[in-house]
Design a protein around this motif. Structure first.
Motif, PDB file in Angstrom:
ATOM      1  N   UNK A 103      40.465  40.831  13.895  1.00 28.30           N
ATOM      2  CA  UNK A 103      39.235  41.627  13.856  1.00 28.30           C
ATOM      3  C   UNK A 103      38.003  40.754  13.670  1.00 28.30           C
ATOM      4  N   UNK A 104      38.155  39.607  12.999  1.00 26.87           N
ATOM      5  CA  UNK A 104      37.025  38.688  12.835  1.00 26.87           C
ATOM      6  C   UNK A 104      36.918  37.841  14.101  1.00 26.87           C
ATOM      7  N   UNK A 105      36.347  38.399  15.134  1.00 31.39           N
ATOM      8  CA  UNK A 105      36.349  37.769  16.457  1.00 31.39           C
ATOM      9  C   UNK A 105      35.109  36.906  16.644  1.00 31.39           C
ATOM     10  N   UNK A 106      35.270  35.866  17.432  1.00 33.72           N
ATOM     11  CA  UNK A 106      34.143  34.974  17.713  1.00 33.72           C
ATOM     12  C   UNK A 106      33.254  35.592  18.790  1.00 33.72           C
ATOM     13  N   UNK A 107      32.032  35.079  18.888  1.00 35.53           N
ATOM     14  CA  UNK A 107      31.105  35.555  19.910  1.00 35.53           C
ATOM     15  C   UNK A 107      31.613  35.215  21.306  1.00 35.53           C
ATOM     16  N   UNK A 108      32.319  34.111  21.429  1.00 33.67           N
ATOM     17  CA  UNK A 108      32.920  33.751  22.714  1.00 33.67           C
ATOM     18  C   UNK A 108      33.940  34.789  23.150  1.00 33.67           C
ATOM     19  N   UNK A 109      34.702  35.305  22.183  1.00 37.11           N
ATOM     20  CA  UNK A 109      35.688  36.335  22.495  1.00 37.11           C
ATOM     21  C   UNK A 109      35.018  37.652  22.855  1.00 37.11           C
ATOM     22  N   UNK A 110      33.904  37.956  22.201  1.00 36.46           N
ATOM     23  CA  UNK A 110      33.206  39.219  22.453  1.00 36.46           C
ATOM     24  C   UNK A 110      32.533  39.240  23.823  1.00 36.46           C
ATOM     25  N   UNK A 111      32.115  38.092  24.304  1.00 36.94           N
ATOM     26  CA  UNK A 111      31.394  38.034  25.581  1.00 36.94           C
ATOM     27  C   UNK A 111      32.254  37.525  26.727  1.00 36.94           C
ATOM     28  N   UNK A 112      33.392  36.893  26.401  1.00 33.52           N
ATOM     29  CA  UNK A 112      34.261  36.294  27.422  1.00 33.52           C
ATOM     30  C   UNK A 112      33.478  35.306  28.293  1.00 33.52           C
ATOM     31  N   UNK A 113      32.553  34.599  27.666  1.00 34.64           N
ATOM     32  CA  UNK A 113      31.727  33.614  28.367  1.00 34.64           C
ATOM     33  C   UNK A 113      32.324  32.238  28.108  1.00 34.64           C
ATOM     34  N   UNK A 114      32.875  31.566  29.116  1.00 37.82           N
ATOM     35  CA  UNK A 114      33.561  30.279  28.877  1.00 37.82           C
ATOM     36  C   UNK A 114      32.617  29.170  28.413  1.00 37.82           C
ATOM     37  N   UNK A 115      31.358  29.198  28.853  1.00 35.95           N
ATOM     38  CA  UNK A 115      30.392  28.155  28.469  1.00 35.95           C
ATOM     39  C   UNK A 115      29.257  28.744  27.645  1.00 35.95           C
ATOM     40  N   UNK A 116      29.614  29.635  26.730  1.00 33.51           N
ATOM     41  CA  UNK A 116      28.598  30.335  25.952  1.00 33.51           C
ATOM     42  C   UNK A 116      27.713  29.382  25.171  1.00 33.51           C
ATOM     43  N   UNK A 117      28.318  28.444  24.431  1.00 32.79           N
ATOM     44  CA  UNK A 117      27.526  27.572  23.552  1.00 32.79           C
ATOM     45  C   UNK A 117      26.721  26.559  24.366  1.00 32.79           C
ATOM     46  N   UNK A 118      27.249  26.139  25.492  1.00 32.09           N
ATOM     47  CA  UNK A 118      26.461  25.271  26.363  1.00 32.09           C
ATOM     48  C   UNK A 118      25.249  26.015  26.917  1.00 32.09           C
ATOM     49  N   UNK A 119      25.453  27.293  27.259  1.00 32.71           N
ATOM     50  CA  UNK A 119      24.353  28.107  27.774  1.00 32.71           C
ATOM     51  C   UNK A 119      23.304  28.352  26.695  1.00 32.71           C
ATOM     52  N   UNK A 120      23.750  28.639  25.465  1.00 29.24           N
ATOM     53  CA  UNK A 120      22.796  28.847  24.368  1.00 29.24           C
ATOM     54  C   UNK A 120      22.046  27.561  24.048  1.00 29.24           C
ATOM     55  N   UNK A 121      22.732  26.436  24.120  1.00 30.88           N
ATOM     56  CA  UNK A 121      22.039  25.164  23.897  1.00 30.88           C
ATOM     57  C   UNK A 121      20.921  24.978  24.924  1.00 30.88           C
ATOM     58  N   UNK A 122      21.220  25.287  26.171  1.00 29.89           N
ATOM     59  CA  UNK A 122      20.209  25.165  27.219  1.00 29.89           C
ATOM     60  C   UNK A 122      19.040  26.108  26.958  1.00 29.89           C
ATOM     61  N   UNK A 123      19.339  27.344  26.566  1.00 27.63           N
ATOM     62  CA  UNK A 123      18.279  28.325  26.299  1.00 27.63           C
ATOM     63  C   UNK A 123      17.425  27.919  25.114  1.00 27.63           C
ATOM     64  N   UNK A 124      18.053  27.515  24.023  1.00 27.94           N
ATOM     65  CA  UNK A 124      17.308  27.147  22.825  1.00 27.94           C
ATOM     66  C   UNK A 124      16.505  25.862  23.041  1.00 27.94           C
ATOM     67  N   UNK A 125      17.084  24.918  23.770  1.00 27.07           N
ATOM     68  CA  UNK A 125      16.344  23.685  24.056  1.00 27.07           C
ATOM     69  C   UNK A 125      15.106  23.974  24.892  1.00 27.07           C
ATOM     70  N   UNK A 126      15.268  24.826  25.909  1.00 24.39           N
ATOM     71  CA  UNK A 126      14.109  25.197  26.734  1.00 24.39           C
ATOM     72  C   UNK A 126      13.057  25.903  25.891  1.00 24.39           C
ATOM     73  N   UNK A 127      13.512  26.768  24.983  1.00 20.48           N
ATOM     74  CA  UNK A 127      12.571  27.516  24.151  1.00 20.48           C
ATOM     75  C   UNK A 127      11.751  26.572  23.273  1.00 20.48           C
ATOM     76  N   UNK A 128      12.402  25.594  22.655  1.00 23.56           N
ATOM     77  CA  UNK A 128      11.670  24.628  21.826  1.00 23.56           C
ATOM     78  C   UNK A 128      10.704  23.810  22.665  1.00 23.56           C
ATOM     79  N   UNK A 129      11.158  23.388  23.846  1.00 23.83           N
ATOM     80  CA  UNK A 129      10.303  22.599  24.731  1.00 23.83           C
ATOM     81  C   UNK A 129       9.102  23.412  25.203  1.00 23.83           C
ATOM     82  N   UNK A 130       9.350  24.626  25.710  1.00 24.51           N
ATOM     83  CA  UNK A 130       8.275  25.454  26.259  1.00 24.51           C
ATOM     84  C   UNK A 130       7.327  25.930  25.170  1.00 24.51           C
TER      85      UNK A 130
END
Length: 584
Positions: free
Chosen positions: A255-282
């Motif tokens: 029941x204590x599921x990870x966000x990767x399991x909830x979204x079934x996104x294989x590169x979730x953390x890589x995608x979030x890194x890209x989004x957050x990095x862009x946000x800090x830059x922009x």
């Protein structure tokens, strides 16, 4: 250009794994402000409470300047190797106290790194910050964002913080989970910075782009939720199950599921890194610091207000439409406060290059007639088959007015009323209404041509050789007496020994002089409420009486409409404060 980031884990062959994002983090060529901030994704675990899942921070290149406000200057050894690993104080948190829902990256995962080639700034992502000071700051922001510092409804943005622990922009949201209590889990994205003013000014930008990230996560998780419910509806299972005094999170082993399991996104953390990095830059590039000599001008204040209104309008529109995932993280253009219109260099020929060129083409008398209508606030209408020619004319004529007095529709297929615009470009087939043609508060410029445009370069300078300009107006008032600003401007334009750069600075000084007179008149007549006789004395003191007095007064009253809201509010608050002080 692609924005590259690297997973420093090596695969079995010893090759580094490289991902590429379609996000271009370079919003402009201006030097970005060195923004000391970080972005973190937080989660409220049913077993362990608030936990930090993922954090992205910016590391600036070494410089001889003093350490940043966060006190997080890093040593060279930290920047190269061991700084990418978790700190000892964070290791305990990753141990037995963490479940699948609390963990993003394994303890052995060194994180993601992105490098900005322009500035040398590196963006590092891991589950926790690298520094002990930052760890405690982010931990406190995480706990507060998921406990006491929430907006009504528990979903949405909020701002909190202090000088000691930093200021936080937090956006809380829910993610669907078929195994969770209430079928949803609680998350938040926080941006922590020490600069309160800068973070508040970035509110519209942060809200707009974080909403896109959140909506993407929610929509992806909703598909997984619907799929799981279709296979095994949990609501019916829970209703039909025999009651037992067992906590909900103990009903299922996973029941204590990870966000990767909830979204079934294989590169979730890589995608979030890209989004957050862009946000800090922009976020660090969207606003730049400019050295201003003295107080900001009215034009600057008006442009800042317009930019804020546009961002708020965009946020309201996106909120009403629910956002669009197709627009996620589009490259953002850095707003230049002093380029609120298309520049002359960007317009193809034929075009007017300057006020002097416009005066040479129209003739001194016709130019004066047209400039008089512009300064008086009358509607200036151009009809031509060439939109670029009209736009170039409006650009040079707008320079006669304060920014706040300009309302422009560059080219339209139908007539627009004067309250909407005082500069209107029309197709030659558009018919001007009779009440406009007979009005003394408008002027019409019809542009026609007898033959095709010559190919010679000389024709670009002498537009009157193949274009005809017919200026008409129902106003019969003489325009040779004033206003004083126009008389002085014509003296400068007719002096061929003065370059256009000198004339432009002369016009700027004249506008500032008369804008100061406008402020005095506004304070005296509108704020203080003085009578006509006293107002006349002030006009004489300002040098607005005598020859051309009527035109000077009309100019002052029209320019009064261009004062910034900031200035008007400041005056009114100062007057109210002065009225209260004697009684206090």
């Amino acid at each position: 250009m692609k924005y590259e980031f690297y997973d420093l884990n090596s695969d079995k062959s010893g090759q580094s794994l490289c991902y590429q994002s379609d996000i271009d983090p370079r919003p402009g060529s201006l030097v970005p402000r060195q923004m000391n901030a970080l972005v973190a994704l937080c989660h409220f675990c049913e077993l362990h409470g608030p936990r930090t899942l993922f954090c992205t921070e910016a590391l600036h290149p070494p410089s001889p300047s003093a350490p940043s406000q966060l006190g997080l200057a890093l040593g060279d050894s930290d920047r190269e190797g061991e700084g990418l690993t978790m700190r000892a104080n964070c290791t305990a948190t990753q141990g037995g106290e963490m479940c699948e829902g609390c963990r993003s990256l394994p303890a052995s995962h060194p994180g993601f790194v992105s490098i900005d080639d322009e500035t040398g700034i590196r963006f590092l992502s891991h589950q926790h910050p690298r520094q002990s000071q930052l760890f405690s700051v982010v931990r406190q922001a995480c706990v507060r964002s998921l406990s006491c510092e929430v907006c009504p409804g528990r979903e949405g943005p909020i701002f909190f913080g202090d000088e000691q622990h930093g200021f936080v922009f937090s956006h809380t949201f829910f993610i669907k989970d078929s195994l969770a209590r209430g079928f949803q889990r609680w998350y938040s994205i926080v941006m922590v910075a020490m600069d309160r003013i800068y973070l508040i000014n970035s509110w519209p930008f942060l809200l707009r782009h974080l909403k896109l990230t959140i909506q993407s996560l929610q929509s992806t998780a909703l598909k997984v939720f619907d799929s799981e419910q279709g296979v095994c509806p949990q609501r019916a299972v829970r209703i039909n199950s025999v009651f037992s005094p067992v906590f909900p999170h103990q009903r299922s082993g996973n029941s204590a599921r990870s966000l990767t399991s909830l979204t079934q996104h294989p590169n979730l953390w890589a995608s979030l890194h890209s989004s957050f990095s862009w946000l800090l830059k922009a976020c660090g590039s969207r606003l730049t610091e400019k050295l201003l000599e003295g107080a900001p001008t009215e034009d600057t204040l008006v442009l800042i207000e317009r930019q804020t209104e546009q961002e708020e309008e965009m946020n309201c529109r996106e909120g009403a439409e629910g956002g669009s995932n197709s627009q996620r993280h589009q490259p953002m253009t850095v707003p230049d406060l002093f380029s609120y219109e298309t520049k002359l260099e960007e317009i193809p020929s034929p075009k007017f290059r300057s006020l002097r060129h416009l005066r040479q083409v129209l003739g001194a008398a016709e130019f004066r007639h047209l400039a008089w209508h512009v300064l008086m606030g009358n509607q200036v209408i151009w009809r031509s088959a060439d939109p670029g020619l009209i736009q170039s004319a409006f650009i040079v004529l707008k320079s006669l007015l304060p920014v706040g007095c300009v309302r422009s529709i560059p080219y339209s297929g139908q007539y627009e009323e004067a309250y909407k615009c005082n500069f209107l470009g029309l197709n030659p087939d558009v018919v001007i209404p009779a009440h406009v043609s007979s009005s003394e508060f408008s002027v019409l410029v019809d542009v026609s041509s007898d033959h095709n445009r010559p190919n010679s370069a000389a024709s670009e300078d002498n537009l009157s050789s193949w274009l005809h300009f017919n200026i008409s107006s129902a106003n019969s008032q003489q325009t040779d007496r004033g206003p004083t600003l126009l008389i002085k401007l014509e003296v400068a334009l007719s002096n061929e020994n003065l370059s256009m750069d000198v004339v432009s600075h002369c016009l700027l000084c004249l506008k500032e002089e008369w804008m100061n007179k406008v402020k005095v008149l506004f304070k005296f007549s509108k704020v203080d409420g003085r009578g006509r006789e006293d107002t006349q004395k002030v006009l004489a003191l300002l040098g607005a009486t005598g020859p051309g007095e009527e035109d000077n007064v009309r100019l002052l009253k029209f320019w009064m409409t261009g004062l910034s809201k900031t200035y008007k509010t400041h005056l009114m608050s100062a007057v109210r404060g002065g009225e209260r002080s004697p009684s206090q």
